[in-house]
Motif scaffolding. Structure first.
Motif, PDB file in Angstrom:
ATOM      1  N   SER A  23       0.801  -1.153   0.019  1.00 15.16           N
ATOM      2  CA  SER A  23      -0.040  -0.036   0.030  1.00 15.16           C
ATOM      3  C   SER A  23       0.791   1.368   0.069  1.00 15.16           C
ATOM      4  CB  SER A  23      -0.984  -0.088   1.347  1.00 15.16           C
ATOM      5  OG  SER A  23      -1.422   1.101   1.564  1.00 15.16           O
ATOM      6  N   THR A  25       0.346   4.395   0.520  1.00 16.94           N
ATOM      7  CA  THR A  25      -0.132   5.227   1.532  1.00 16.94           C
ATOM      8  C   THR A  25       0.736   4.917   2.774  1.00 16.94           C
ATOM      9  OG1 THR A  25      -1.997   4.006   2.097  1.00 16.94           O
ATOM     10  CG2 THR A  25      -2.396   6.056   0.578  1.00 16.94           C
ATOM     11  N   ILE A  26       0.421   3.615   3.003  1.00 17.41           N
ATOM     12  CA  ILE A  26       1.282   2.761   4.135  1.00 17.41           C
ATOM     13  C   ILE A  26       2.753   3.029   4.127  1.00 17.41           C
ATOM     14  CG2 ILE A  26       1.469   0.863   5.499  1.00 17.41           C
ATOM     15  CD1 ILE A  26      -1.547   0.325   5.136  1.00 17.41           C
ATOM     16  N   SER A  46       0.891  12.147   4.503  1.00 27.96           N
ATOM     17  CA  SER A  46       0.705  11.103   3.434  1.00 27.96           C
ATOM     18  C   SER A  46      -0.358  10.207   3.956  1.00 27.96           C
ATOM     19  CB  SER A  46       2.124  10.162   3.341  1.00 27.96           C
ATOM     20  OG  SER A  46       2.577   9.826   4.486  1.00 27.96           O
ATOM     21  N   PHE A  47      -0.637   9.881   5.159  1.00 25.71           N
ATOM     22  CA  PHE A  47      -1.601   8.920   5.486  1.00 25.71           C
ATOM     23  C   PHE A  47      -2.935   9.683   5.855  1.00 25.71           C
ATOM     24  CE2 PHE A  47      -2.298   5.506   8.807  1.00 25.71           C
ATOM     25  CZ  PHE A  47      -1.955   4.484   7.853  1.00 25.71           C
ATOM     26  N   GLY A  48      -3.949   9.000   5.328  1.00 26.05           N
ATOM     27  CA  GLY A  48      -5.393   9.467   5.223  1.00 26.05           C
ATOM     28  C   GLY A  48      -5.873   9.092   6.771  1.00 26.05           C
ATOM     29  N   LYS A 110     -12.219  -1.724   4.811  1.00 28.62           N
ATOM     30  CA  LYS A 110     -10.924  -2.457   3.989  1.00 28.62           C
ATOM     31  C   LYS A 110     -11.328  -3.848   3.846  1.00 28.62           C
ATOM     32  CE  LYS A 110      -6.313  -1.125   3.562  1.00 28.62           C
ATOM     33  NZ  LYS A 110      -5.009  -0.708   4.255  1.00 28.62           N
ATOM     34  N   TRP A 134      -8.763   4.472  -4.847  1.00 27.92           N
ATOM     35  CA  TRP A 134      -8.126   4.296  -3.579  1.00 27.92           C
ATOM     36  C   TRP A 134      -6.970   3.121  -3.834  1.00 27.92           C
ATOM     37  CZ3 TRP A 134      -8.991   0.935   1.058  1.00 27.92           C
ATOM     38  CH2 TRP A 134      -8.100   1.147   1.973  1.00 27.92           C
ATOM     39  N   VAL A 135      -5.921   3.447  -3.141  1.00 27.45           N
ATOM     40  CA  VAL A 135      -4.727   2.430  -3.423  1.00 27.45           C
ATOM     41  C   VAL A 135      -5.267   0.999  -3.415  1.00 27.45           C
ATOM     42  CG1 VAL A 135      -3.053   4.214  -3.312  1.00 27.45           C
ATOM     43  CG2 VAL A 135      -3.782   2.759  -1.247  1.00 27.45           C
ATOM     44  N   ASN A 184     -11.728   9.316  -2.116  1.00 24.02           N
ATOM     45  CA  ASN A 184     -10.271   9.106  -1.949  1.00 24.02           C
ATOM     46  C   ASN A 184      -9.501   8.702  -3.171  1.00 24.02           C
ATOM     47  OD1 ASN A 184      -7.576   8.757  -0.860  1.00 24.02           O
ATOM     48  ND2 ASN A 184      -8.272   7.358   0.706  1.00 24.02           N
ATOM     49  N   TYR A 216     -16.484   8.009   3.420  1.00 21.50           N
ATOM     50  CA  TYR A 216     -16.094   9.473   3.904  1.00 21.50           C
ATOM     51  C   TYR A 216     -17.560  10.079   3.814  1.00 21.50           C
ATOM     52  CZ  TYR A 216     -11.274   8.697   3.086  1.00 21.50           C
ATOM     53  OH  TYR A 216      -9.960   8.398   3.319  1.00 21.50           O
ATOM     54  N   LYS A 246     -13.195   7.027   9.710  1.00 21.48           N
ATOM     55  CA  LYS A 246     -13.441   8.620   9.324  1.00 21.48           C
ATOM     56  C   LYS A 246     -14.143   9.472  10.101  1.00 21.48           C
ATOM     57  CE  LYS A 246     -10.464   6.684   6.551  1.00 21.48           C
ATOM     58  NZ  LYS A 246      -9.220   6.941   6.151  1.00 21.48           N
ATOM     59  N   TYR A 332      -8.446  15.364   1.538  1.00 14.99           N
ATOM     60  CA  TYR A 332      -7.168  15.543   0.689  1.00 14.99           C
ATOM     61  C   TYR A 332      -7.293  16.694  -0.400  1.00 14.99           C
ATOM     62  CZ  TYR A 332      -7.477  10.764   2.292  1.00 14.99           C
ATOM     63  OH  TYR A 332      -7.683   9.370   3.141  1.00 14.99           O
ATOM     64  N   ARG A 382      -0.892  13.200  -3.772  1.00 16.21           N
ATOM     65  CA  ARG A 382      -2.016  13.389  -2.847  1.00 16.21           C
ATOM     66  C   ARG A 382      -1.169  13.986  -1.430  1.00 16.21           C
ATOM     67  NH1 ARG A 382      -5.360   8.704   0.461  1.00 16.21           N
ATOM     68  NH2 ARG A 382      -3.449   8.952   1.751  1.00 16.21           N
TER      69      ARG A 382
HETATM   70  N1  GLU Z   1      -7.188   5.401   4.003  1.00 13.50           N
HETATM   71  C1  GLU Z   1      -6.048   6.013   4.519  1.00 13.50           C
HETATM   72  C2  GLU Z   1      -5.359   6.446   3.355  1.00 13.50           C
HETATM   73  O1  GLU Z   1      -5.831   6.368   2.074  1.00 13.50           O
HETATM   74  C3  GLU Z   1      -5.402   5.003   5.253  1.00 13.50           C
HETATM   75  C4  GLU Z   1      -4.156   4.244   4.525  1.00 13.50           C
HETATM   76  C5  GLU Z   1      -4.500   2.896   4.192  1.00 13.50           C
HETATM   77  O2  GLU Z   1      -5.395   2.165   4.709  1.00 13.50           O
HETATM   78  O3  GLU Z   1      -4.021   2.557   3.120  1.00 13.50           O
HETATM   79  O4  GLU Z   1      -4.255   7.050   3.376  1.00 13.50           O
END
Ligand code: GLU
Ligand code: PMP
Length: 406
Positions: A23, A25-26, A46-48, A110, A134-135, A184, A216, A246, A332, A382
């Motif tokens: 991921s 984002t992670i 970077s982290f949502g 997730k 979203w990723v 996102n 969201y 969220k 974002y 982002r």
């Molecule tokens: N949803 C958040 C993000 O897009 C958390 C990170 C994730 O779970 O990938 O950054």
């Protein structure tokens, strides 16, 4: 070489793992934490994740749950009273009627998304993913050996995919479409008219299901949240995913849910029963209290997100080369940054793409953001706006100064 040596040098990992990306984002959040641990003053955008604490009344309910002895396995799809409260929420907020046996509570939205994809997508099935996405969407489809088909919205339309684009992309192999609204990474929110047109397309293709990610929902600056399931002609084929991370600032608690036709809900329950079982008992009791408390705490947070959006847009609009749509929801901003590609950094290296730009900003501005690549938009980047006002102002001041050196 002996047989033993041959065995030990072979990769121990499955093809599905090797094909999967971490991921983004992670990964970026991990990088910034590492720099912070070395003493660098990194501002992590970077982290949502909401920067707010979970409201106190929800924490109190968790403490109470422990004292009340909620320490055993729960039913796989969640406690009956929590599922009922989720039905009540759907009725109150979305004018949708569900029965508790149509709700599956999970370890975060997730997992709900993964439950649906793993339960419904066969190898070779096409999944139309509205892009930017979203990723995790694309990677989950890959895990299920489906084929993801990115349908790309345009900057002029705030990156929203249109019904016409959808109609043109559906084939006889299409099984599922998936999107998030509010989105996102872009913050775009589908209107009733836009989703109605998408529902009309789906109505003409009875083999296609829709996965609507509404995590969201509460973070919406334009007002009306529309659920695809509200359109009666497709309601039975829409799986709605939502959660607590969220709206109630409960990311670490791991609590999400889905609502779907009963057979789809049962399929997801079966999938979950072999992977995680019911989510944490204490978390579920806290989630019940969250829902019974209504959305007042969320509304307060939304006011802060709205203020921050204004603050950030004011600075970002002044950054040459950034093209940034005004987000209608989520937290974002997603500027198009390709004007910086091909430029030379002070150390002589070339910024070839948005990944290079994100790394440059991390090292030079000490601000972490995520390249648009993993969201299906390699020309974008982002930045989360879920941080304190002064941090945001400082972060974008630094970003602007670093970009001016290119
Ligand atoms: N949803 C958040 C993000 O897009 C958390 C990170 C994730 O779970 O990938 O950054
Ligand atoms: N969908 C979207 C669009 C997200 O941004 C996220 C990340 N929070 C999730 C799903 C997963 O949320 P959760 O924390 O409930 O697993």
């Amino acid at each position: 070489m002996s047989d033993t040596a041959a065995v030990t040098t072979a990769s121990p990992f499955a093809d599905r793992l090797l094909a999967m990306n971490e991921s983004a984002t992670i990964a970026m959040a991990k990088k910034s934490r590492e720099l912070m641990a070395k003493g660098f003053d990194v501002i992590n955008l970077s982290f949502g994740e909401p920067d707010f604490q979970t409201p106190q009344y929800i924490k109190d309910a968790a403490k109470q749950a422990l004292d009340d002895g909620y320490t055993f396995y729960s039913p796989v799809p969640g406690y009956p009273d929590l599922r009922q409260a989720i039905c009540d929420k759907f009725k109150r907020d979305n004018h949708l009627e569900y029965l508790p046996n149509q709700i599956v509570v999970s370890t975060g939205a997730k997992q709900s998304l993964a439950n649906v994809i793993m339960s419904m997508v066969n190898p070779g099935d096409e999944v139309i993913v509205f892009s930017p996405y979203w990723v995790s969407y694309e990677e989950m489809v890959k895990l299920a050996e489906g084929t993801s088909v990115a349908l790309v919205g345009t900057l002029e339309n705030d990156y929203k995919v249109t019904a016409e684009q959808l109609e043109a992309a559906i084939t006889e192999r299409t099984k599922l479409i998936m999107y998030s609204s509010p989105c996102n990474p872009t913050g775009a929110v589908f209107s009733r008219q836009e989703l109605g047109a998408i529902a009309a397309v789906l109505a003409r293709h009875p083999q296609v299901y829709a996965l609507a990610d509404e995590i969201y929902e509460y973070i919406n600056f334009v007002g009306e949240h529309v659920s695809l399931a509200q359109f009666p002609e497709v309601r039975d084929r829409v799986i709605t995913v939502n959660g607590f991370s969220k709206g109630y600032a409960m990311t670490g608690w791991r609590l999400g849910y889905l609502a779907a036709r009963q057979d789809i809900a049962s399929a997801c329950e079966k999938m979950q029963s072999q992977i995680t079982s019911g989510t944490c008992s204490i978390t579920q009791r806290a989630g019940l209290a969250a829902l019974l408390g209504g959305r007042a705490s969320a509304d307060e947070m939304v006011e802060a997100y709205r203020r921050r959006r204004g603050l950030v847009l004011e600075i970002v609009r002044d950054i040459p080369g950034f093209k940034t749509p005004t987000p209608s929801g989520a937290f974002y901003i997603f500027p198009e940054v390709s004007a910086y590609f091909g430029r030379t950094a002070p150390d002589g290296s070339t910024i070839n793409n948005s990944m290079d730009l994100a790394m440059y900003l991390l090292n030079d501005a000490l601000v972490s953001a995520v390249s648009g690549e993993a969201f299906g938009a390699p020309e974008c980047m982002r930045f989360s706006t879920a941080a304190a006002d002064e941090k945001l102002v400082e972060a974008f001041r630094r970003v602007k100064a670093s970009l001016a050196k290119l």
